[in-house]
Write a protein that holds these residues in place. Sequence first.
Motif, PDB file in Angstrom:
ATOM      1  N   ASP A 276       0.853  -1.183   0.000  1.00 15.33           N
ATOM      2  CA  ASP A 276       0.000   0.000   0.000  1.00 15.33           C
ATOM      3  C   ASP A 276       0.891   1.237   0.000  1.00 15.33           C
ATOM      4  O   ASP A 276       1.487   1.576   1.028  1.00 15.33           O
ATOM      5  CB  ASP A 276      -0.901  -0.010   1.234  1.00 15.33           C
ATOM      6  CG  ASP A 276      -1.822   1.201   1.295  1.00 15.33           C
ATOM      7  OD1 ASP A 276      -1.810   2.022   0.359  1.00 15.33           O
ATOM      8  OD2 ASP A 276      -2.560   1.328   2.292  1.00 15.33           O
ATOM      9  N   PRO A 277       1.015   1.928  -1.141  1.00 16.57           N
ATOM     10  CA  PRO A 277       1.888   3.104  -1.191  1.00 16.57           C
ATOM     11  C   PRO A 277       1.526   4.179  -0.178  1.00 16.57           C
ATOM     12  O   PRO A 277       2.402   4.943   0.249  1.00 16.57           O
ATOM     13  CB  PRO A 277       1.699   3.615  -2.625  1.00 16.57           C
ATOM     14  CG  PRO A 277       1.270   2.415  -3.402  1.00 16.57           C
ATOM     15  CD  PRO A 277       0.433   1.612  -2.457  1.00 16.57           C
ATOM     16  N   SER A 278       0.266   4.247   0.225  1.00 14.88           N
ATOM     17  CA  SER A 278      -0.147   5.262   1.202  1.00 14.88           C
ATOM     18  C   SER A 278       0.233   4.886   2.624  1.00 14.88           C
ATOM     19  O   SER A 278       0.158   5.708   3.533  1.00 14.88           O
ATOM     20  CB  SER A 278      -1.664   5.494   1.123  1.00 14.88           C
ATOM     21  OG  SER A 278      -2.371   4.338   1.558  1.00 14.88           O
ATOM     22  N   ASN A 279       0.657   3.642   2.814  1.00 11.81           N
ATOM     23  CA  ASN A 279       1.075   3.169   4.139  1.00 11.81           C
ATOM     24  C   ASN A 279       2.236   2.202   3.935  1.00 11.81           C
ATOM     25  O   ASN A 279       2.074   0.991   3.987  1.00 11.81           O
ATOM     26  CB  ASN A 279      -0.081   2.495   4.869  1.00 11.81           C
ATOM     27  CG  ASN A 279       0.273   2.070   6.281  1.00 11.81           C
ATOM     28  OD1 ASN A 279       1.395   2.309   6.750  1.00 11.81           O
ATOM     29  ND2 ASN A 279      -0.652   1.416   6.968  1.00 11.81           N
ATOM     30  N   SER A 280       3.419   2.774   3.702  1.00 13.99           N
ATOM     31  CA  SER A 280       4.574   1.949   3.315  1.00 13.99           C
ATOM     32  C   SER A 280       5.058   1.036   4.426  1.00 13.99           C
ATOM     33  O   SER A 280       5.841   0.120   4.179  1.00 13.99           O
ATOM     34  CB  SER A 280       5.726   2.842   2.843  1.00 13.99           C
ATOM     35  OG  SER A 280       6.185   3.672   3.891  1.00 13.99           O
ATOM     36  N   GLN A 281       4.595   1.269   5.670  1.00 18.41           N
ATOM     37  CA  GLN A 281       5.004   0.429   6.790  1.00 18.41           C
ATOM     38  C   GLN A 281       3.872  -0.469   7.289  1.00 18.41           C
ATOM     39  O   GLN A 281       3.910  -0.948   8.419  1.00 18.41           O
ATOM     40  CB  GLN A 281       5.506   1.310   7.945  1.00 18.41           C
ATOM     41  CG  GLN A 281       6.782   2.069   7.624  1.00 18.41           C
ATOM     42  CD  GLN A 281       7.939   1.136   7.325  1.00 18.41           C
ATOM     43  OE1 GLN A 281       8.251   0.241   8.102  1.00 18.41           O
ATOM     44  NE2 GLN A 281       8.578   1.336   6.179  1.00 18.41           N
ATOM     45  N   HIS A 282       2.886  -0.705   6.445  1.00 17.83           N
ATOM     46  CA  HIS A 282       1.771  -1.571   6.843  1.00 17.83           C
ATOM     47  C   HIS A 282       2.320  -2.934   7.290  1.00 17.83           C
ATOM     48  O   HIS A 282       3.127  -3.546   6.586  1.00 17.83           O
ATOM     49  CB  HIS A 282       0.810  -1.761   5.669  1.00 17.83           C
ATOM     50  CG  HIS A 282      -0.512  -2.338   6.063  1.00 17.83           C
ATOM     51  ND1 HIS A 282      -0.658  -3.638   6.501  1.00 17.83           N
ATOM     52  CD2 HIS A 282      -1.751  -1.783   6.114  1.00 17.83           C
ATOM     53  CE1 HIS A 282      -1.925  -3.874   6.791  1.00 17.83           C
ATOM     54  NE2 HIS A 282      -2.617  -2.762   6.568  1.00 17.83           N
ATOM     55  N   PRO A 283       1.918  -3.417   8.458  1.00 17.36           N
ATOM     56  CA  PRO A 283       2.512  -4.655   8.980  1.00 17.36           C
ATOM     57  C   PRO A 283       2.268  -5.888   8.123  1.00 17.36           C
ATOM     58  O   PRO A 283       3.029  -6.859   8.200  1.00 17.36           O
ATOM     59  CB  PRO A 283       1.870  -4.804  10.364  1.00 17.36           C
ATOM     60  CG  PRO A 283       0.637  -3.954  10.319  1.00 17.36           C
ATOM     61  CD  PRO A 283       0.950  -2.822   9.401  1.00 17.36           C
ATOM     62  N   ASP A 284       1.228  -5.882   7.299  1.00 14.99           N
ATOM     63  CA  ASP A 284       0.912  -7.053   6.482  1.00 14.99           C
ATOM     64  C   ASP A 284       1.488  -6.966   5.074  1.00 14.99           C
ATOM     65  O   ASP A 284       1.195  -7.813   4.229  1.00 14.99           O
ATOM     66  CB  ASP A 284      -0.606  -7.234   6.398  1.00 14.99           C
ATOM     67  CG  ASP A 284      -1.229  -7.545   7.750  1.00 14.99           C
ATOM     68  OD1 ASP A 284      -0.545  -8.166   8.589  1.00 14.99           O
ATOM     69  OD2 ASP A 284      -2.389  -7.148   7.970  1.00 14.99           O
ATOM     70  N   ARG A 285       2.318  -5.968   4.806  1.00 11.79           N
ATOM     71  CA  ARG A 285       2.880  -5.796   3.464  1.00 11.79           C
ATOM     72  C   ARG A 285       3.864  -6.917   3.141  1.00 11.79           C
ATOM     73  O   ARG A 285       4.527  -7.454   4.035  1.00 11.79           O
ATOM     74  CB  ARG A 285       3.620  -4.457   3.358  1.00 11.79           C
ATOM     75  CG  ARG A 285       4.935  -4.425   4.143  1.00 11.79           C
ATOM     76  CD  ARG A 285       5.514  -3.025   4.233  1.00 11.79           C
ATOM     77  NE  ARG A 285       6.810  -3.005   4.906  1.00 11.79           N
ATOM     78  CZ  ARG A 285       6.994  -3.054   6.219  1.00 11.79           C
ATOM     79  NH1 ARG A 285       5.952  -3.133   7.037  1.00 11.79           N
ATOM     80  NH2 ARG A 285       8.224  -3.018   6.722  1.00 11.79           N
TER      81      ARG A 285
END
Length: 271
Positions: A51-60
């Motif tokens: 998710d480019p809007s949340n580059s630190q998303h834990p499920d990335r």
Amino acid sequence: MSSLEDSIRLSSQIRQKAVEMVYNAKASHIGGALSMADILAVLYECVLQKDPSNSQHPDRDRFLLSKGHACVGLYATLALKGYFPLSDLNQYSKDGSSLLSHTSHQVAGVEISAGSLGHGLPIAVGLAIAANRKKAAWKTYCLLSDGELNEGSNWEAIMLAAQLKLDNLIAIIDYNKIQSFGFVDEVIRLEPLKAKFEAFGWGCLEIDGHNHEELLQAFSNHSTGKPLAIVAHTLKGKGVSFMENKLLWHYKSPDQQQFAQAMSELKNELI
């Protein structure tokens, strides 16, 4: 999910932005950035859960560029996918900029700072172990250069990944067959590379690293119980005729005339 037409278009845009960055900064490593553009395009357009809007998303999904010297390719990809403004690419390699000449984790979307070759895959193994212990669904992808497989730290990581059956780990080798001071076969021969990975307990696929359909199929064909290595045969300097398969373009920066020719060829690539 995006189509292969989107990934092909993205790969051309990545190459154009990478050439612009290297030209404007009078920097180097353009050959290896161009060779991996199709790999990056398929990953970021069709494969990675991000998710480019949340580059630190834990499920990335985690993507690590171990060949950090080819950072302009990754920076261009991230900007084109909306992690940060395209205008930021103009600051590449300038004083005070976070867009350093090797990947920096200060940049949105960049997982690790890289430059010392042979570090990316060991870190990727650690991330894959962490995901397994957390019973997390995300995967770890690591893009390596062929020359950095001279580093023994990679083979230690390869052994450990097989021992722990890290089937959430995918290594991609940008096999353009040229490293900093010579052709790979003349420095330290890697062949038979696919057989070596298999002997170490990995699943391994050997593909055309510029064929988007083959790349997507490879990323979708992950066997259970083993880490996966994708040996992607590529061409150093891909897309710019006078750079292709030339050792010179590991370090050289294009002059004004060469820049104009490169951009003309890349812009006409999809016509």
